[in-house]
Design an enzyme around this catalytic site. Structure first.
Site, PDB file in Angstrom:
ATOM      1  CB  SER A  71      10.418   2.975   4.877  1.00  0.00           C
ATOM      2  OG  SER A  71      11.641   3.454   4.352  1.00  0.00           O
ATOM      3  CG  ASP A  77      -2.020  -0.925   1.243  1.00  0.00           C
ATOM      4  OD1 ASP A  77      -2.053  -1.794   0.348  1.00  0.00           O
ATOM      5  OD2 ASP A  77      -2.893  -0.819   2.116  1.00  0.00           O
ATOM      6  CG  HIS A 117       2.301  -8.870   0.456  1.00  0.00           C
ATOM      7  ND1 HIS A 117       1.669 -10.013   0.894  1.00  0.00           N
ATOM      8  CD2 HIS A 117       2.092  -7.941   1.418  1.00  0.00           C
ATOM      9  CE1 HIS A 117       1.090  -9.783   2.066  1.00  0.00           C
ATOM     10  NE2 HIS A 117       1.340  -8.527   2.403  1.00  0.00           N
TER      11      HIS A 117
END
Length: 284
Positions: free
Chosen positions: A246, A88, A145
């Protein structure tokens, strides 16, 4: 002088690592009332949607870090077709790597070799490949991911500063992603070599991977770990996480046509983990 430039310049003298480690200690605090107060304040400030989380009750998490790296429900991030977005956040830059250099922001480029910790041999694989950069803000889901199935071959810890990685610093701190502390993860895939770089930042307490647990912070030197036994992660599987926000920079040796991405806008494009970035495979 603009406020954004002043913000970037003021970060140079700040003791990045000391500040980040102190925040890390606070984020691991197990004093119930303090932890709960921090979590509830964070949820309110950043409008966190707890209905997506496997555990919706914020008081159940033993530490702030446990809340921050919370797992989501299985259907919260459905996997689309093609090359997936790894996290995200905001897709800030993407496209071709030109003669071994990536775009950081308008007017700023940096080298693949520097990003990978000064490894010209590895960097040569990506000289004319493709890349994409995703910035994770505090409100985002903070697990990273796999964009496609890959087998881990090497992990490299690269020490560095911990500048903030928001829009202001990407515009005014040259070579930002190649200056900050980072974890470089090399994978072999059916579409050729791929590297996932998890970039540390101001008040990021640590970076973790699913195969090694917490990796940063380490010593002040580059550390390389080779994997003789295959560690294969499927497309969409978790590979790591940030304890506070980050950036992820991913690069592909072959060219990727990011045809599933809308035209660029100022400030980047909001994306979600599992979203399609490209409909086809990387090609020679």
């Amino acid at each position: 002088m603009t406020a954004a430039k002043l913000f970037a310049l003021l970060q140079y003298p700040i003791p990045h690592h000391l500040l980040s480690r102190l925040v890390g200690c606070l984020a691991e605090c197990r004093i119930g009332w303090l932890k709960n107060a921090l979590v509830k304040l964070f949820i309110k400030q950043f409008k966190v949607d707890m209905s997506e989380a496997v555990e919706e009750d914020p008081e159940v998490y033993p530490t702030f870090n446990a809340f921050f790296t919370r797992a989501l429900k299985a259907d919260a991030r459905p996997l689309e077709e093609g090359l997936l977005c790894p996290a995200d956040g905001t897709l800030s830059q993407w496209g071709r790597i030109e003669e071994g250099r990536l775009i950081q922001a308008k007017g700023h480029r940096f080298s693949v070799s520097d990003l990978l910790g000064g490894d010209p041999l590895r960097a040569s694989d990506y000289r004319n490949g493709s890349f994409a950069t995703v910035y994770l803000s505090p409100r985002d889901y903070h697990r990273v991911h796999m964009p496609l199935t890959g087998t881990l071959t090497e992990m490299v810890y690269v020490p560095g500063r911990l500048f903030s990685v928001n829009d202001a610093t990407t515009r005014y701190v040259p070579g930002l992603f190649a200056r900050n502390e980072r974890l470089v993860c090399h994978f072999d895939t059916e579409q050729g070599p791929m590297v996932m770089v998890l970039v540390g930042a101001m008040i990021v307490a640590a970076i973790e991977t699913v195969w090694s647990g917490q990796v940063t912070p380490l010593s002040g030197r580059v550390e390389r770990v080779r994997f003789d036994r295959p560690i294969t992660l499927e497309r969409g599987a978790e590979m790591g996480r940030f304890k506070l926000g980050s950036t992820v920079v991913m690069a592909f040796a072959n060219q990727v046509d990011f045809d599933a991405i809308s035209p660029a806008r100022d400030g980047g494009i909001e994306v979600r983990m599992g979203q399609q970035l490209a409909s086809g495979d990387a090609s020679d």
